[in-house]
Design an enzyme around this catalytic site. Structure first.
Site, short mmCIF file in Angstrom:
data_model
loop_
_atom_site.label_atom_id
_atom_site.label_comp_id
_atom_site.label_asym_id
_atom_site.label_seq_id
_atom_site.Cartn_x
_atom_site.Cartn_y
_atom_site.Cartn_z
N LYS A 66 0.85 -1.24 0.08
CA LYS A 66 0.00 0.14 0.02
C LYS A 66 0.78 1.30 0.08
O LYS A 66 1.62 1.54 1.20
CB LYS A 66 -0.93 0.06 1.24
CG LYS A 66 -2.28 0.85 1.05
CD LYS A 66 -2.39 2.02 0.66
CE LYS A 66 -1.91 3.05 1.91
NZ LYS A 66 -1.76 4.47 1.71
N GLY A 80 6.33 4.61 8.99
CA GLY A 80 5.59 6.00 8.85
C GLY A 80 5.61 6.40 10.61
O GLY A 80 6.68 6.43 11.06
N THR A 137 4.37 7.49 14.29
CA THR A 137 4.22 6.73 15.60
C THR A 137 2.54 6.74 15.93
O THR A 137 2.01 5.45 16.19
CB THR A 137 4.86 7.40 16.52
OG1 THR A 137 6.41 7.47 16.44
CG2 THR A 137 4.75 6.70 18.15
N GLU A 163 8.73 1.08 11.54
CA GLU A 163 9.95 1.88 11.62
C GLU A 163 9.38 3.29 11.58
O GLU A 163 8.59 3.54 10.71
CB GLU A 163 10.47 1.53 10.23
CG GLU A 163 11.05 0.25 10.31
CD GLU A 163 12.22 -0.16 9.37
OE1 GLU A 163 12.27 0.67 8.42
OE2 GLU A 163 12.96 -1.14 9.38
N CYS A 203 13.55 10.77 8.28
CA CYS A 203 13.10 10.09 9.55
C CYS A 203 14.73 10.21 10.52
O CYS A 203 14.54 10.36 11.71
CB CYS A 203 12.70 8.81 9.50
SG CYS A 203 13.87 7.78 8.72
N GLU A 226 8.51 15.44 16.83
CA GLU A 226 9.29 15.23 15.47
C GLU A 226 8.45 16.38 14.62
O GLU A 226 7.20 16.39 14.56
CB GLU A 226 9.02 13.98 14.81
CG GLU A 226 9.64 13.84 13.50
CD GLU A 226 9.13 12.49 12.94
OE1 GLU A 226 8.14 12.13 12.81
OE2 GLU A 226 10.18 11.73 12.07
P1 NAD Z 1 1.90 8.07 8.06
O1 NAD Z 1 1.92 7.34 9.38
O2 NAD Z 1 0.89 9.44 7.96
O3 NAD Z 1 1.65 7.16 6.74
C1 NAD Z 1 2.54 6.26 6.63
C2 NAD Z 1 1.54 5.21 5.65
O4 NAD Z 1 0.59 4.68 6.41
C3 NAD Z 1 0.93 5.64 4.39
O5 NAD Z 1 1.09 4.78 3.46
C4 NAD Z 1 -0.49 5.92 4.90
O6 NAD Z 1 -1.25 5.89 4.00
C5 NAD Z 1 -0.51 4.83 5.69
N1 NAD Z 1 -1.74 4.86 6.87
C6 NAD Z 1 -2.22 5.90 7.38
N2 NAD Z 1 -3.08 5.64 8.30
C7 NAD Z 1 -3.31 4.08 8.24
C8 NAD Z 1 -4.21 3.14 8.92
N3 NAD Z 1 -5.15 3.71 9.73
N4 NAD Z 1 -4.12 2.04 8.49
C9 NAD Z 1 -3.09 1.75 7.66
N5 NAD Z 1 -2.37 2.41 7.15
C10 NAD Z 1 -2.52 3.70 7.15
O7 NAD Z 1 3.26 8.89 7.87
P2 NAD Z 1 3.72 9.79 6.72
O8 NAD Z 1 3.43 11.19 7.04
O9 NAD Z 1 3.36 9.29 5.37
O10 NAD Z 1 5.37 9.54 6.91
C11 NAD Z 1 6.29 10.43 7.76
C12 NAD Z 1 6.53 9.60 9.00
O11 NAD Z 1 7.29 8.59 8.63
C13 NAD Z 1 7.48 10.31 10.04
O12 NAD Z 1 7.27 10.33 11.32
C14 NAD Z 1 9.01 9.60 9.62
O13 NAD Z 1 9.94 9.91 10.94
C15 NAD Z 1 8.35 8.26 9.44
N6 NAD Z 1 9.52 7.55 8.90
C16 NAD Z 1 10.27 6.59 9.38
C17 NAD Z 1 11.09 5.99 8.71
C18 NAD Z 1 12.02 4.78 9.45
O14 NAD Z 1 12.69 4.12 8.59
N7 NAD Z 1 11.82 4.93 10.79
C19 NAD Z 1 11.55 6.34 7.43
C20 NAD Z 1 10.76 7.11 6.81
C21 NAD Z 1 9.65 7.85 7.48
#
Ligand code: NAD
Length: 486
Positions: free
Chosen positions: A181, A234, A236, A256, A289, A386
């Site tokens: 997804k 994504g 937290t 992650e 991240c 963050e």
């Molecule tokens: P997000 O959590 O909003 O979304 C991530 C993914 O989850 C997207 O594909 C989104 O469509 C999906 N999603 C959202 N709600 C969902 C639900 N209820 N059920 C299932 N899937 C759902 O995060 P974002 O804004 O896209 O990304 C930024 C975040 O990601 C930051 O916190 C960043 O630090 C983190 N990140 C972490 C790493 C790592 O390796 N630790 C790497 C990159 C980004």
């Protein structure tokens, strides 16, 4: 190719799902906007429960034959897949830049080669999964790594191709079928990835892509009863929601997540290298991240080091990410821009002082100035949460216990960076900082064999090398009584 297509950066990209080896459209669509200039790139199929059901069923059907091939049998498919990524590197890089505003040169030189490596590396490593034996007095324990089944892979917009292949590589190499997804703010390189996998001859249903909104397609996927693994990268907050779905079905989940990583500069450091590396935290507008966003400087070197960082930061040119001189591109979306600006406004109101930046950049709607806050007391929101934008905080310390306490004073534990020429001192501080990865006199160096993940609110589990396979397999012990066979 068939179905709904868009032309992005001169590249033909399907805007439909990829399920069971063919393109599937949805009636519902979501708009995909480029952060570079706000232009509409395309309308993308927005999947929901029906499309997820179809994709999981396709993956389940494909799984037994793919698993039965074994690591050696899967190797040629995955090598061809990696070659396909390399062959389309320029297209993938250009589309990623249009889609999420990340730097084109970074995508060409770092992101796309790494995406190919993610597939190749784990395909090779899987050859070591043939199992091994542990001898005990009464029995021989035959350890086997069985593929888990259907893996749900969910990734964010800041590096979709790199982060998705980081999951797809080990999941497929271990013998699973996958449903991806992609992020709704940058869905296109995952679509191209599906074409490349198909062209490499991956059997239908082994790799599926369902586009859509997180709360709809993502939610349906993590709640699907026939999913055996959930791998999520994504925020937290989203992980807390997905974790509840995983808990209900006892589905193993890896997460992650975000970070608020410390960047520690000791007085004995190579200060020029440290200053350059501090400035590099503004890359991709800080939407990284792993960025070391809390700069902690030993008090005795503060004034001189600040000037070095100021000079280095002045070279972080804000602009179009397709331009080779640009170092800081746009924020991904209007909503995210407002979130970042909100953090900055509240920090100012709480008494933090921007030494530079703090406003929309004079380039375009979604561009924000590289910003450095001083007068940051440790409990302020800007020092705790963050931001995911080009915003750093500046604090000073006088001894090592103080900086360790400062570094560990958030709910996160993703990464940390430390500059010091004193090995004993550096290793002592590094040992005490809570983080999945701690870089000493370097930043962002990642070996795929090394463990990667976050402590505390930055994640669950580790991936990379053997840790990825621990997650994507069911490890079985066949314990055979010695001398019991005829
Ligand atoms: P997000 O959590 O909003 O979304 C991530 C993914 O989850 C997207 O594909 C989104 O469509 C999906 N999603 C959202 N709600 C969902 C639900 N209820 N059920 C299932 N899937 C759902 O995060 P974002 O804004 O896209 O990304 C930024 C975040 O990601 C930051 O916190 C960043 O630090 C983190 N990140 C972490 C790493 C790592 O390796 N630790 C790497 C990159 C980004």
């Amino acid at each position: 190719m068939s179905g709904n297509m868009a032309k992005v950066a001169g590249v033909d990209v399907s805007t439909d799902h990829f399920i069971g080896g063919r393109r599937v459209a949805s009636k519902n669509k979501f708009s995909n906007i480029s952060p570079i200039d706000g232009s509409l790139l395309c309308e993308v199929s927005a999947g929901g429960k029906a499309e997820v059901d179809q994709a999981v069923a396709a993956a389940r059907k494909a799984f037994p034959a793919w698993a039965a091939l074994g690591p050696k049998g899967r190797l040629p498919y995955l090598k061809k897949f990696a070659e396909g990524i390399k062959a389309r590197a320029a297209e993938l890089a250009a589309v990623e830049t249009m889609d999420n505003g990340s730097l084109l040169l970074g995508n060409v030189h770092r992101v796309v080669p790494r995406a190919a490596q993610n597939i190749e590396f784990f395909a090779d490593w899987a050859l070591t999964l043939e199992g091994h034996s542990i001898d005990s007095p009464e029995v021989v324990n035959h350890v086997r790594y069985d593929p888990a089944g259907v893996a749900a892979l969910i990734t964010p917009w800041n590096a979709p191709l790199m982060l998705t292949t980081w999951k797809v590589g080990p999941a497929l190499a271990a013998g699973n079928a996958v449903v991806v997804k992609p992020p709704e703010w940058a869905p296109l390189t995952c679509s191209l990835m599906a074409d490349i996998a198909h062209a490499a001859g991956l059997p239908d249903g082994v790799l599926n892509v369902v586009q859509g909104i997180g709360e709809e397609a993502g939610d349906a996927l993590v709640n699907h009863p026939d999913v055996d693994r959930i791998s999520f990268t994504g925020s937290t907050d989203t992980a807390k929601i997905i974790g509840q779905a995983a808990a209900r079905s006892i589905t193993p989940m890896s997460a992650e997540l975000g970070g608020k990583s410390p960047f520690i500069v000791c007085a004995d450091a190579d200060l020029d290298a440290a200053a350059q590396t501090v400035a590099a935290q503004y890359m991709n507008a800080g939407q990284v991240c792993l960025a070391g966003t809390r700069v902690m400087v030993e008090k005795s070197i503060e004034p001189g080091f600040l000037e070095k960082v100021r000079t280095a930061a002045s070279h972080m040119v804000v602009g179009d990410p397709r331009d080779k001189d640009t170092r800081v591109g746009p924020l991904i979306h209007k909503e995210h821009f407002e979130r970042v600006a909100g953090f900055v406004d509240r920090a100012k109101a709480a008494g933090a002082v921007p030494l530079w930046g703090g406003n929309r950049a004079n380039f375009g709607e979604l561009y924000f100035e590289p910003t450095l806050f001083t007068h940051v007391s440790p409990e302020l929101e800007i020092a705790q949460r963050e931001v995911f934008g080009p915003v750093l905080t500046w604090q000073t310390f006088t001894d090592d216990d103080e900086v360790v306490a400062m570094a560990n004073n958030t709910d996160y534990g993703l990464a940390g960076t430390l500059f010091s020429r004193n090995e004993k001192r550096a290793m002592s501080i590094a040992d005490k900082v809570t983080a999945g990865t701690l870089w000493v006199n370097c930043f962002f160096v990642r070996d795929l064999a090394a463990p990667f993940g976050g402590a505390r609110n930055s994640g669950i589990g580790r991936e990379g090398g053997t840790w990825s396979f621990d997650f994507y397999t069911d490890i079985k012990n066949i314990s055979v009584r010695k001398g019991s066979f005829a």
